[in-house]
Design an enzyme around this catalytic site. Structure first.
Site, PDB file in Angstrom:
ATOM      1  N   GLU A  84     -17.056   6.019 -32.388  1.00  0.00           N
ATOM      2  CA  GLU A  84     -16.187   5.011 -31.764  1.00  0.00           C
ATOM      3  C   GLU A  84     -16.526   3.561 -32.133  1.00  0.00           C
ATOM      4  O   GLU A  84     -16.684   2.715 -31.266  1.00  0.00           O
ATOM      5  CB  GLU A  84     -16.220   5.172 -30.236  1.00  0.00           C
ATOM      6  CG  GLU A  84     -15.799   6.556 -29.787  1.00  0.00           C
ATOM      7  CD  GLU A  84     -15.796   6.725 -28.266  1.00  0.00           C
ATOM      8  OE1 GLU A  84     -16.251   5.817 -27.554  1.00  0.00           O
ATOM      9  OE2 GLU A  84     -15.330   7.784 -27.804  1.00  0.00           O
ATOM     10  N   ASP A  97      -8.702  17.757 -25.752  1.00  0.00           N
ATOM     11  CA  ASP A  97      -8.248  18.112 -24.406  1.00  0.00           C
ATOM     12  C   ASP A  97      -6.885  17.457 -24.185  1.00  0.00           C
ATOM     13  O   ASP A  97      -6.534  16.506 -24.880  1.00  0.00           O
ATOM     14  CB  ASP A  97      -9.259  17.762 -23.289  1.00  0.00           C
ATOM     15  CG  ASP A  97      -9.710  16.317 -23.251  1.00  0.00           C
ATOM     16  OD1 ASP A  97      -9.071  15.452 -23.882  1.00  0.00           O
ATOM     17  OD2 ASP A  97     -10.709  16.034 -22.566  1.00  0.00           O
ATOM     18  N   GLU A 131     -12.962  16.879 -30.043  1.00  0.00           N
ATOM     19  CA  GLU A 131     -13.064  16.768 -28.576  1.00  0.00           C
ATOM     20  C   GLU A 131     -11.715  17.038 -27.916  1.00  0.00           C
ATOM     21  O   GLU A 131     -11.329  16.373 -26.943  1.00  0.00           O
ATOM     22  CB  GLU A 131     -13.565  15.371 -28.173  1.00  0.00           C
ATOM     23  CG  GLU A 131     -14.874  14.973 -28.852  1.00  0.00           C
ATOM     24  CD  GLU A 131     -15.465  13.661 -28.360  1.00  0.00           C
ATOM     25  OE1 GLU A 131     -14.965  13.118 -27.356  1.00  0.00           O
ATOM     26  OE2 GLU A 131     -16.428  13.194 -28.981  1.00  0.00           O
ATOM     27  N   HIS A 156      -8.258  13.352 -27.723  1.00  0.00           N
ATOM     28  CA  HIS A 156      -8.065  13.314 -26.261  1.00  0.00           C
ATOM     29  C   HIS A 156      -6.608  12.947 -26.016  1.00  0.00           C
ATOM     30  O   HIS A 156      -6.202  11.795 -26.215  1.00  0.00           O
ATOM     31  CB  HIS A 156      -9.000  12.286 -25.620  1.00  0.00           C
ATOM     32  CG  HIS A 156     -10.444  12.670 -25.720  1.00  0.00           C
ATOM     33  ND1 HIS A 156     -10.962  13.783 -25.081  1.00  0.00           N
ATOM     34  CD2 HIS A 156     -11.472  12.113 -26.396  1.00  0.00           C
ATOM     35  CE1 HIS A 156     -12.255  13.882 -25.355  1.00  0.00           C
ATOM     36  NE2 HIS A 156     -12.591  12.882 -26.151  1.00  0.00           N
TER      37      HIS A 156
HETATM   38  C1  XIL Z   1     -18.063  12.047 -22.070  1.00  0.00           C
HETATM   39  C2  XIL Z   1     -18.656  13.195 -21.274  1.00  0.00           C
HETATM   40  O1  XIL Z   1     -17.807  14.317 -21.355  1.00  0.00           O
HETATM   41  C3  XIL Z   1     -18.845  12.767 -19.829  1.00  0.00           C
HETATM   42  O2  XIL Z   1     -19.510  13.796 -19.089  1.00  0.00           O
HETATM   43  C4  XIL Z   1     -19.672  11.486 -19.766  1.00  0.00           C
HETATM   44  O3  XIL Z   1     -19.757  11.041 -18.417  1.00  0.00           O
HETATM   45  C5  XIL Z   1     -19.023  10.412 -20.636  1.00  0.00           C
HETATM   46  O4  XIL Z   1     -18.861  10.902 -21.961  1.00  0.00           O
HETATM   47  N1  XIL Z   1     -15.791  10.420 -26.339  1.00  0.00           N
HETATM   48  C6  XIL Z   1     -16.984  10.984 -26.690  1.00  0.00           C
HETATM   49  C7  XIL Z   1     -17.729  11.805 -25.715  1.00  0.00           C
HETATM   50  O5  XIL Z   1     -17.390  10.890 -27.854  1.00  0.00           O
HETATM   51  O6  XIL Z   1     -19.119  11.714 -25.879  1.00  0.00           O
HETATM   52  C8  XIL Z   1     -17.355  11.475 -24.295  1.00  0.00           C
HETATM   53  O7  XIL Z   1     -17.991  12.419 -23.436  1.00  0.00           O
HETATM   54  C9  XIL Z   1     -15.853  11.496 -24.130  1.00  0.00           C
HETATM   55  C10 XIL Z   1     -15.207  10.471 -25.019  1.00  0.00           C
END
Ligand code: XIL
Length: 352
Positions: A159, A271, A269, A239
């Site tokens: 990020e 969802d 990631e 996401h």
């Molecule tokens: C998130 C976790 O799922 C949570 O439990 C924590 O509180 C915050 O981080 N992008 C990422 C992940 O790269 O590491 C993040 O994970 C979600 C967004």
């Protein structure tokens, strides 16, 4: 080589909004089994340490038929790995990676350099550029020794860009300058197993936009240098929001931004969160959003796999991060597979 699609893709929204759970005699071999048949290397999940005492949870998390790869949601972040300067603790990371290894699951390591979940010793001191570079190298060297050959891929930098394509204002950028990303990749290549794929990972880059183009520019800069900066892949976090997810063609185009340079990609990631209250119609839309996203990866040569950011709604990061939204994952609170699970399964089956 990936197989070509054998069945017609399901319609975006089913004709009947009332979804019937499949009959018991229908077989669902598991998402990783089907993903591999469709040509992916894995279908994986993130695993959070907070639920490791729940046997129902861990039996699914480490069921190799469902998930061929596991990623710690939090356990390998800087605040846990190096909570005090030069004091390293691998407990939380190992709680995910060791059972994953025992179950024959690949592991992804997440993440060396990020602006979030940093320990206060790191954020509450003013470092010189040289000091922070030394801290970065020391962190990567130590953690890389511990997980040396354990991970299929490693999210080296997470990020680093804003949505408009400018560089995110972080401790790393402010103190080291733009070279921090190249340095992180160089340190990772120096200390991690040569077999481990080194990834840049970010969100909102699942379509061609200012941010994904900025990541592509980073990649072309790295690869075009006299001594190329070692980078192997770009992770698209994915996401998404039910009904506002990138369309299939958009995700395909974004993946190709990176594969055209010879890099591999993955959805790291995935969802799809829903504005509550949830409804059967929204679950159908969510299922279509999941399916289109996974299918984009299947259809792009060089997209190696999909990781969901956990699979069980009660442990999703969504409710606390996006108030009023939830139900983003494939299993509901009662450990019942949701329509999205079955739609993804059906779509993958079409490639066998
Ligand atoms: C998130 C976790 O799922 C949570 O439990 C924590 O509180 C915050 O981080 N992008 C990422 C992940 O790269 O590491 C993040 O994970 C979600 C967004």
């Amino acid at each position: 080589m990936k197989a070509s699609l054998a069945l017609v893709v399901l319609p975006l929204v089913s004709a009947s909004p009332t979804w019937q759970r499949p009959q018991r005699n229908q077989t669902y071999p598991g998402l990783d089994v089907l993903a591999k048949r469709a040509g992916l290397l894995y279908f994986g999940t993130a695993i959070d340490n907070v639920v490791l005492d729940n046997e129902q949870y861990t039996s699914i998390a480490h069921n190799r038929a469902e998930f061929g790869q596991v990623t710690p949601s939090n356990g390998q972040k800087w605040m846990h790995i190096e909570p005090q300067r030069n004091v390293f603790n691998y407990t939380l990371g190992d709680q995910v990676s060791e059972p994953g290894k025992a179950a024959g699951q690949l592991r992804r390591c997440h993440t060396f350099v990020w602006h979030n979940q940093l320990p206060t010793w790191l954020t509450q001191t003013t470092w010189s550029k040289d000091e922070l570079i030394a801290i970065l190298e020391n962190h990567i060297r130590n953690e890389a020794r511990h997980y040396y050959d354990e991970c299929y891929a490693w999210d080296v930098v997470n990020e680093a860009f804003n949505d408009d394509g400018t560089w995110r204002d972080t401790l790393w950028l402010r103190t080291i300058g733009k070279e921090y990303i190249a340095l992180a990749f160089q340190f990772a290549r120096k200390y991690v197993s040569p077999r481990t794929r080194l990834y840049y990972n970010d969100y909102n880059i699942e379509k061609v936009n200012n941010k994904s183009l900025a990541v592509e520019a980073l990649v072309t800069d790295f690869l075009g240098r006299d001594v190329p900066v070692p980078i192997d892949g770009v992770g698209l976090q994915a996401h998404f929001v039910t009904g506002r997810t990138q369309r299939y063609n958009q995700t395909v185009a974004a993946l190709k931004l990176f594969t055209q340079h010879g890099l591999e990609t993955a959805l790291t990631e995935l969802d799809v969160r829903t504005v509550l209250p949830d409804l059967p119609e929204k679950q159908e839309q969510q299922a279509a959003d999941y399916t289109n996203s996974v299918q984009a990866c299947v259809d792009v040569e060089g997209c190696v796999g999909v990781t969901v950011w956990d699979f069980w709604d009660p442990v999703s990061w969504v409710p606390e991060t996006f108030p009023g939204e939830g139900n983003a994952l494939l299993w509901d609170a009662g450990f019942v597979k949701k329509v999205a699970y079955y739609r993804v399964s059906d779509m993958l089956r079409g490639y066998a």
